[in-house]
Design a protein around this motif. Structure first.
Motif, short mmCIF file in Angstrom:
data_model
loop_
_atom_site.label_atom_id
_atom_site.label_comp_id
_atom_site.label_asym_id
_atom_site.label_seq_id
_atom_site.Cartn_x
_atom_site.Cartn_y
_atom_site.Cartn_z
N GLY A 87 13.38 -13.10 18.11
CA GLY A 87 12.01 -14.11 18.07
C GLY A 87 11.36 -13.84 16.81
N ASP A 88 10.12 -14.60 16.63
CA ASP A 88 9.17 -14.64 15.65
C ASP A 88 7.85 -14.89 16.12
OD1 ASP A 88 10.97 -15.03 12.54
OD2 ASP A 88 11.99 -15.86 14.56
N LEU A 89 6.74 -13.74 15.68
CA LEU A 89 5.54 -14.09 15.88
C LEU A 89 4.82 -14.26 14.77
CD1 LEU A 89 4.89 -11.67 18.79
CD2 LEU A 89 4.68 -14.13 18.83
N ARG A 90 4.12 -15.26 14.17
CA ARG A 90 3.44 -15.37 13.09
C ARG A 90 1.95 -15.89 13.59
NH1 ARG A 90 4.33 -19.45 8.21
NH2 ARG A 90 3.23 -20.92 9.67
N LEU A 91 0.79 -15.06 12.73
CA LEU A 91 -0.39 -15.38 12.79
C LEU A 91 -0.75 -15.61 11.47
CD1 LEU A 91 -3.17 -15.55 14.45
CD2 LEU A 91 -3.48 -13.09 13.80
N GLN A 92 -1.51 -16.96 11.24
CA GLN A 92 -2.38 -17.01 10.11
C GLN A 92 -3.43 -17.44 10.06
OE1 GLN A 92 0.02 -20.60 8.45
NE2 GLN A 92 1.32 -19.35 7.09
N ALA A 93 -4.32 -16.90 9.48
CA ALA A 93 -6.04 -17.07 9.35
C ALA A 93 -6.20 -17.78 7.87
CB ALA A 93 -6.73 -15.95 9.49
N TRP A 94 -6.55 -18.98 7.80
CA TRP A 94 -6.75 -19.70 6.65
C TRP A 94 -8.58 -19.99 6.31
CZ3 TRP A 94 -3.77 -21.37 2.75
CH2 TRP A 94 -2.64 -21.41 2.82
N ASN A 95 -8.93 -19.89 5.38
CA ASN A 95 -10.38 -20.16 4.97
C ASN A 95 -10.12 -21.02 3.65
OD1 ASN A 95 -13.08 -19.63 3.37
ND2 ASN A 95 -13.48 -19.64 5.64
N PHE A 96 -10.78 -22.29 3.53
CA PHE A 96 -10.93 -23.10 2.34
C PHE A 96 -12.53 -23.19 2.18
CE2 PHE A 96 -6.47 -24.07 3.62
CZ PHE A 96 -5.85 -24.31 2.55
N SER A 97 -12.63 -23.09 0.83
CA SER A 97 -13.92 -23.81 0.31
C SER A 97 -13.80 -24.93 -0.67
CB SER A 97 -14.79 -22.70 -0.35
OG SER A 97 -15.14 -21.57 0.31
N GLN B 43 -13.41 -25.25 5.46
CA GLN B 43 -12.49 -25.27 6.57
C GLN B 43 -12.06 -24.06 6.93
OE1 GLN B 43 -8.64 -27.47 6.71
NE2 GLN B 43 -9.90 -29.15 7.45
N ALA B 44 -11.82 -23.64 8.07
CA ALA B 44 -11.45 -22.16 8.31
C ALA B 44 -10.84 -22.47 9.97
CB ALA B 44 -12.39 -21.24 8.71
N PHE B 45 -9.63 -21.76 9.89
CA PHE B 45 -8.72 -22.35 11.19
C PHE B 45 -7.57 -21.17 11.09
CE2 PHE B 45 -7.00 -24.84 7.76
CZ PHE B 45 -5.39 -24.44 7.64
N ILE B 46 -6.90 -20.90 12.35
CA ILE B 46 -6.09 -19.84 12.86
C ILE B 46 -4.65 -20.71 13.31
CG2 ILE B 46 -5.48 -17.98 14.36
CD1 ILE B 46 -8.17 -17.25 14.13
N ASN B 47 -3.61 -20.40 12.76
CA ASN B 47 -2.41 -20.79 13.13
C ASN B 47 -1.63 -19.76 13.79
OD1 ASN B 47 -2.60 -23.26 12.13
ND2 ASN B 47 -1.69 -22.79 10.04
N GLN B 48 -1.05 -20.16 15.20
CA GLN B 48 -0.23 -19.30 15.71
C GLN B 48 1.14 -19.91 16.07
OE1 GLN B 48 -2.41 -18.09 19.46
NE2 GLN B 48 -4.13 -18.59 18.40
N ARG B 49 2.10 -19.11 15.85
CA ARG B 49 3.52 -19.65 15.97
C ARG B 49 4.39 -18.60 16.86
NH1 ARG B 49 6.63 -21.66 10.67
NH2 ARG B 49 7.07 -19.38 10.39
N LEU B 50 5.09 -19.16 17.85
CA LEU B 50 5.99 -18.08 18.68
C LEU B 50 7.34 -18.78 18.78
CD1 LEU B 50 6.79 -15.81 20.68
CD2 LEU B 50 5.92 -17.03 22.29
N LEU B 51 8.37 -18.23 18.21
CA LEU B 51 9.71 -18.59 18.36
C LEU B 51 10.58 -17.51 18.97
CD1 LEU B 51 10.29 -20.04 14.77
CD2 LEU B 51 9.62 -21.35 16.72
N ILE B 52 11.43 -18.00 20.02
CA ILE B 52 12.32 -17.20 20.71
C ILE B 52 13.66 -17.93 20.58
CG2 ILE B 52 12.95 -16.15 22.83
CD1 ILE B 52 10.35 -14.86 21.88
N HIS B 53 14.72 -17.12 20.35
CA HIS B 53 16.20 -17.68 19.97
C HIS B 53 17.14 -16.75 20.85
CE1 HIS B 53 16.16 -14.75 16.66
NE2 HIS B 53 17.48 -14.65 17.05
N THR B 54 18.08 -17.31 21.22
CA THR B 54 19.45 -16.64 21.65
C THR B 54 20.67 -16.94 20.75
OG1 THR B 54 19.79 -18.25 23.42
CG2 THR B 54 18.50 -16.47 24.08
N ASN B 55 21.45 -16.01 20.63
CA ASN B 55 22.58 -16.12 19.82
C ASN B 55 23.96 -15.74 20.73
OD1 ASN B 55 23.86 -16.64 16.89
ND2 ASN B 55 24.88 -14.96 17.89
N THR B 56 24.59 -16.81 21.31
CA THR B 56 25.81 -16.43 22.32
C THR B 56 27.09 -16.60 21.51
OG1 THR B 56 24.43 -17.29 23.87
CG2 THR B 56 26.83 -16.68 24.49
N GLN B 57 27.76 -15.39 21.19
CA GLN B 57 29.10 -15.34 20.57
C GLN B 57 30.14 -15.21 21.66
OE1 GLN B 57 28.93 -15.30 16.91
NE2 GLN B 57 31.20 -16.08 17.22
#
Length: 460
Positions: free
Chosen positions: A67-77, A88-102
């Motif tokens: 999986g992947d966890l990503r946190l972004q904090a942005w601030n624009f003037s 403008q100020a905001f926070i992005n949150q992203r969670l990705l979970i994967h399975t690989n079945t061979q």
């Protein structure tokens, strides 16, 4: 609840700082070397035990979880040089979970779900900000041999080729981009080639409610030849049919079929490295012809034996714009979904632009890289404007007549400190300071723009 889970996961990830760097985990997670992660005895057991889990008695099938966890904090003037407000100020949150079945040496199944959220934005941008729960990837691979190694992939998948200047998985925004369709890959000695026909996924904000676009079709082939002296030569064709395409100097939207022919020469090994890419486009926008191009180049040198291993490089980008709105030919270059030449702080498409970007990098420590770059941006044509990345709208609020006599859009500094703690955890801190040029001032507020980004990524 989702915020609590995020911060708990992030806290657990910080405890893994002792491990060395590794390339076993890829940006495209279906390329992960799960066997190497499983065998790395320096890694924590929690990371190793979820890889290559045996589901049968004879060693196959095997299941790997990641999986992947990503946190972004942005601030624009003054985002978009003041046209989109003062801050403008905001926070992005992203969670990705994967399975690989061979399942066997011939067959494997890869699945990935994602949950993406944005907090603090005045308004969410469709396709890139919020998706409560989505099937991001789900495909099956069938491997076989016919004089060479072949692989047939069917289902929802991410795509990226070369330097991601024509098509990519859109890593910068909160929601990555996937495609539904088929890909056939061939590998023989130093030659590899892909054929694919796909449609992009259309993001919706609900739970498993995404759709396959019926307004876009991509049909392409991409080939890479690897030489013995660390040179790579890519040559490609991208066909792209898209409905309801927009150009500012045309009264109506229209359907477009665009063909892209290109090549890329790449030498990535230091100390001396370079790459160049040229793409020519032709086709039809309604009854009008298309005649457009891009040219991208990079050259640099890294002093590997010097203190901090300083690296110097210069990049240039030329993306054509429309010359004459009355000549029946569109010269505006348009990608499918490319990595933006100017990065994420502007949100400009790779269209009607000339960009020059010198850069210096140093590495005070093995895990730390510091970068500083200066950027100049001009319009390619004064008869065309600046588009957003999807080429669906104009990036300037005002279209003043005097603005069309100006080419210079912006210039400024950007600084980046990237710390790769280990194969699982990385941090990135970016700051940018840009002055509006004559065109940005004539067609909008023309304020100074500054941006700050904190990015934390944890992969397992």
């Amino acid at each position: 609840m989702k915020n609590i889970l995020f911060w708990v996961s992030l806290f657990l990830s910080v405890s893994t700082l002792s491990f060395g760097q590794s390339s076993d985990i890829s940006m495209l997670r279906f390329y992960d070397n799960n066997a190497a992660i499983k065998a790395d005895t320096s890694d924590w057991a929690i990371h190793r035990n979820i890889k290559e889990i045996k589901l049968g008695t004879n060693g196959q099938p095997t299941l790997s979880i990641g999986g992947d966890l990503r946190l972004q904090a942005w601030n624009f003037s003054n985002p978009n040089f003041g046209d989109n407000g003062s801050s403008q100020a905001f926070i992005n949150q992203r969670l990705l979970i994967h399975t690989n079945t061979q399942i066997s040496n011939t067959l494997r199944v890869f699945a990935q779900i994602g949950s993406m959220h944005t907090q603090g934005k005045d308004f969410n941008i469709p396709d890139i900000d919020v998706n409560k729960l989505a099937m991001m990837q789900l495909f099956a691979d069938i491997n076989f041999k016919l004089g060479a190694n072949f692989q047939l992939r069917a289902g929802r998948q991410e795509l990226s080729y070369g330097d991601s200047r024509m098509i990519s998985f859109r890593e910068g925004p909160n929601i990555r981009l996937s495609y539904d369709g088929f890909k056939l890959s061939m590998r023989k000695k130093n030659l590899q080639g892909d054929f694919f026909i796909v449609r992009p996924m259309v993001n919706n904000e609900g739970i498993f409610d995404d759709e396959t676009s019926d307004e876009e079709l991509v049909f392409s082939t991409y080939w890479t030849l690897n030489s013995k002296n660390n040179l790579k030569f890519d040559f490609y064709y991208f066909g792209h049919k898209k409905d309801n395409v927009f150009y500012f100097d045309y009264a109506n939207r229209n359907n477009e079929t665009r063909h892209s022919l290109g090549f890329r020469l790449d030498k990535t090994k230091s100390p001396f490295f370079y790459n160049t890419e040229v793409t020519y486009q032709f086709g039809k926008f309604g009854e009008d012809n298309i005649n457009a191009f891009q040219q991208i180049g990079q050259i640099g040198y890294q002093f590997n034996d010097a203190k901090y291993a300083p690296l110097f490089k210069i990049q240039e980008f030329i993306h054509s714009g429309d010359k004459d709105q009355n000549d029946g030919t569109i010269n505006t270059f348009r990608t499918i979904s490319a990595r933006p030449s100017t990065g994420s702080k502007f949100g400009f498409a790779s269209s009607n632009a000339i960009i020059l970007m010198p850069e210096v990098n140093i590495s005070p420590a093995k895990a730390l890289t510091l970068k500083a770059r200066y950027m100049w941006i001009w319009r390619y044509s004064t008869n065309d404007i600046i588009y957003n990345p999807g080429n669906s709208s104009i990036m300037r609020n005002g279209i003043a007549e005097e603005g069309f006599n100006e080419k210079f859009l912006a210039e400024g500094f950007e600084f980046d400190a990237a710390y790769i703690a280990n194969k699982h955890l990385s941090f990135d801190l970016q700051a940018g300071f840009f002055t509006a040029g004559d065109y940005a001032t004539a067609t909008g507020a023309g304020e100074r723009l500054s941006s700050f980004l904190f990015n934390c990524s944890y992969k397992f």
